[in-house]
Design an enzyme around this catalytic site. Structure first.
Site, short mmCIF file in Angstrom:
data_model
loop_
_atom_site.label_atom_id
_atom_site.label_comp_id
_atom_site.label_asym_id
_atom_site.label_seq_id
_atom_site.Cartn_x
_atom_site.Cartn_y
_atom_site.Cartn_z
N ASP A 1 31.57 45.32 36.85
CA ASP A 1 32.03 46.18 37.94
C ASP A 1 33.37 46.80 37.58
OD1 ASP A 1 29.81 45.68 39.43
OD2 ASP A 1 30.77 44.35 40.88
N ARG B 1 34.87 47.34 46.76
CA ARG B 1 36.12 46.55 46.68
C ARG B 1 37.27 47.44 46.22
NH1 ARG B 1 31.93 43.07 45.52
NH2 ARG B 1 32.12 40.92 46.29
N TYR C 1 31.38 52.01 45.20
CA TYR C 1 31.92 50.67 45.00
C TYR C 1 32.79 50.23 46.18
CZ TYR C 1 34.23 46.77 42.64
OH TYR C 1 34.72 45.54 42.31
N ASP D 1 36.55 46.88 37.96
CA ASP D 1 37.78 46.26 38.43
C ASP D 1 38.20 45.19 37.44
OD1 ASP D 1 36.03 44.15 38.90
OD2 ASP D 1 36.06 44.36 41.07
N GLU E 1 27.20 43.13 35.36
CA GLU E 1 27.79 42.03 36.11
C GLU E 1 26.74 41.24 36.88
OE1 GLU E 1 31.26 41.26 39.48
OE2 GLU E 1 31.49 42.79 37.94
N LYS E 2 25.67 41.92 37.29
CA LYS E 2 24.63 41.28 38.11
C LYS E 2 23.30 41.96 37.85
CE LYS E 2 27.12 42.26 41.79
NZ LYS E 2 28.11 43.27 41.33
#
Length: 718
Positions: free
Chosen positions: A101, A321, A319, A103, A7-8
């Site tokens: 990530d 969130r 994580y 989610d 993701e990043k």
């Protein structure tokens, strides 16, 4: 060749380190036969209305509603180069690993890139909730079929499109409706944003309308053979002088009670004593972590989210969130290693770590309570706090103290309850004696217990028995007033969004919402609050969050079904059904489109007046309205007819334009002229209006002359 898409970049580097990092290239890392590359969050974004039809760039009622038949995704301008690189890598890849990530959005942002390039090879899913070495190695050893996570991507897709439909259409519809009434400001409407704003507006109005009512609380000093204690007068059925909530509001009745019991003997009608224990609090979800950091230090929701993300990317915590405060039972086996890593980072707390028992298993470990993510906890990574921000350090301390507390015994205390009666009047006292601190020893700055002027005093009661005599030596009368509800802080507002059922009156809706769907998600709530403040619908007053005149006017202008949290929460429920594969995206969006059509039709009928939406009349052109604008050096006010022919601007003073004439600044050089702001090829400066007799010049800083730095630069006079 196998291609990991993270993701990043930070996640990509963490994965590459465990794969056996090789050469780093521009936009990817070679790890033997594997390549690890990355996105920058969503590198494809939903097209704007004008991308479907250029004529839709102008806002017109007749163009609404805008309902795309084929949805478009466009490359973000800042990520076009990286997107093209991923496309070239995919042409050579035999297998892809989605390392977004863990989610909905993390699933979608990689899946949509694969779909953008029509990738048809095998796709696996890498799913971990922490970036430390142990977690990543476990994730690499347990890659799953990416198709098993399709529901997560579908839910994110449905949520994004629903937000687009409501945001684009209703924001335009109500902005145009307000403009017909003279407003000159964009009014944004959102699926979660608007009900959140309505919560704050409702609370602010409840406070504004609140009228304090006086009442009394009576405390008797009761003497027992073994000691003195204080007991609170307790009204009983049939007692006069009370309001509907059972508060004593008749001072005459209070005086009568005082006179009746003072100096009189009574007896104990009840005496109960029992040992009690309290287990450690659960580990944090993002919402509960934000509420704690907000209450203790005044941090905003966005501050805490950034701090938690910083800790996650530093591999120090899991994580962030997450909406869960529980841990999977399998992770209990890691406790010894996690505690050892924490101990290395914090040698000053060695005494506490010696008391921790990693074999102890609190109720936090519960597989039946786990959602897509588990609670936020420290990892086994042996990093340090040296490079963390102050906020991240504070948040980290909350996280590791909550985890450490899980390995301490219960907090134990002796609870005592006494009921005394004097001259027919009942008095109640409670006592609490700590027998063992247990997990509360961990928290160096424990949260204060709930207290108030009418709360029973916390005291150690003497040893007594039922039937014992007590003598009333005196009565303290406290004259109090009822208090309004507390204003929201960012922390309590996030909790309200999560527990929205508490703010809904309809029993059926309350029952529907009580399971905790809430409005928004842990990943989006902080962003929503930031947007409401940026749009000046909400503003901060110290730790409190309050609605502005404009925010209140917007809530008043919208129909109940748009500002109600019920619809939003029900939509979240449907998104969970989509995530589980039990509901189709198309059927959900058809319902959203029907809702938008109805609301747009309502908004198109007539105009509305919006208090706070239009600033004062522009004193320069007398036609436009002033708008507050955030520039690179702070807020200022400009005319709404800027794109026509009025360039008037005015300074901002605490949210209001400075419209009066500016105070003259005498020239400190000649003492006769006045300074005027001028512009040259080198920028703005200040000069004396007695030029050329006085050639004094001064640099400009934020629209004011720097009087201690006189200069005469070349090229500024001529």
């Amino acid at each position: 060749m196998r291609c990991f898409i993270a993701e990043k970049p930070s996640v990509a580097r963490a994965i590459a380190a465990e794969l056996g990092r090789g050469a780093s290239r521009e936009g990817y890392i070679e790890c033997g036969s594997d390549i690890v590359t990355w996105c920058f969050g969503h590198i494809l974004e939903m097209a704007m209305p004008e991308d479907y039809d250029p004529s839709l760039k102008a806002w017109r009622t007749e163009d609404l509603p805008i309902l795309p038949s084929v949805w478009k995704l466009l490359p973000k301008a800042s990520a076009k180069q990286q997107l093209a690189l991923i496309g070239r890598i995919l042409k050579e890849a035999d297998q892809v690993v989605n390392a977004g990530d863990p989610d909905r959005e993390g699933q979608l942002l990689v899946d949509e890139v694969l779909e953008h390039f029509s990738y048809r090879g095998a796709v696996k899913r890498f799913w971990v909730s922490a970036q430390d070495s142990v977690s990543i190695q476990r994730g690499l050893a347990a890659l799953k079929d990416n198709r098993d996570f399709r529901g997560f991507a579908d839910a994110a897709l449905a949520r994004g499109r629903a937000d687009w439909l409501i945001g684009m259409n209703l924001s335009r519809a109500y902005t145009l409706r307000a403009s017909r009434g003279g407003a000159r400001q964009v009014l944004t409407v959102g699926r979660v944003q608007t009900p959140t704003l309505a919560l704050v507006v409702s609370r602010d109005r409840e406070i504004a309308a609140f009228k304090p009512k006086p009442y009394q609380v009576l405390y008797a000093d009761l003497q027992h053979a073994n000691g003195l204690f204080r007991a609170k007068w307790t009204p009983e059925e049939g007692t006069g002088g009370l309001d509907a909530e059972g508060r004593l509001i008749d001072p005459a009745a209070g005086r009568s009670i005082v006179a009746a019991v003072t100096g009189k003997a009574g007896s104990l009608e009840g005496y109960e004593q029992e040992p009690k224990s309290e287990g450690p609090p659960r580990v944090w979800s993002l919402t509960s972590l934000t509420a704690a950091a907000s209450a203790r230090w005044g941090y905003g929701a966005d501050d805490v989210l950034k701090a938690a993300q910083e800790l996650y990317e530093a591999k120090l915590t899991s994580y962030p969130r997450t909406d869960c405060e529980y841990l999977p039972e399998s992770q209990h086996a890691d406790a010894k290693e996690v505690l050892a890593a924490m101990r290395d980072r914090m040698p000053e707390l060695d005494g506490l770590f010696r008391k921790a028992d990693p074999s102890r298993k609190s109720k936090t470990w519960n597989d039946s309570k786990i959602t897509a993510h588990h609670g936020i906890i420290p990892t086994q990574h042996r990093g340090d706090e040296g490079k963390l921000s102050r906020c991240a350090i504070d948040v980290y301390h909350l996280i590791y103290f909550a985890y450490l507390a899980q390995f301490f015994p219960h907090h134990e205390y002796q609870a005592t309850k006494v009921l005394a009666r004097v001259e027919g009047h009942a008095f109640q006292a409670t006592g609490r004696v700590v027998m063992a601190m247990g997990w509360k020893e961990v928290f160096q700055t424990p949260e204060p217990e709930e207290e108030g002027d009418d709360k029973e005093p916390n005291q150690a009661l003497p040893a007594m028995r039922k039937g014992d005599r007590v003598d009333c030596s005196g009565v303290q009368v406290k004259d109090l007033k009822t208090k309004p509800p507390a204003r929201f802080t960012e922390g309590t507002l996030l909790k309200a969004m999560e527990n929205i059922h508490k703010f809904v009156e309809d029993p059926e809706h309350k029952k529907l919402l009580k399971e905790g769907d809430g409005i928004g998600t842990p990943a989006t709530r902080a962003t929503i609050l930031s947007e409401l403040k940026r749009r000046t619908f909400l503003t901060a007053k110290g730790k409190a969050i309050v609605s502005t005149e404009l925010g209140q006017a917007l809530v008043d202008a919208l129909p109940e079904e748009v500002r109600s949290p019920v619809l939003t929460a029900v939509n979240e429920r449907i998104l969970k059904e989509i995530e589980a594969g039990r509901t189709a995206v198309r059927s959900f969006l058809e319902g959203q489109e029907a809702f938008v059509r109805d609301r747009v039709a309502q908004a198109a009928d007539g105009a509305m007046q919006m208090a706070g939406a239009a600033g004062p009349e522009c004193p320069t052109c007398k036609q436009g309205f002033l708008r507050r604008i955030k520039g690179s050096k702070g807020f200022f006010w400009g005319c709404s007819r800027y794109n026509e022919d009025c360039k008037a601007t005015f300074e901002d003073n605490r949210g209001k334009p400075v419209l009066g004439p500016k105070k003259a600044i005498p020239c400190p050089r000649c003492g006769q002229g006045e300074l005027r702001q001028r512009t040259s090829a080198h920028g703005k400066f200040w000069g004396c209006n007695k030029y050329p007799d006085c050639k004094a010049t001064f640099p400009d800083e934020r629209g004011k002359p720097v009087l201690g730095a006189g200069r005469a630069p070349s090229g500024q006079r001529g």
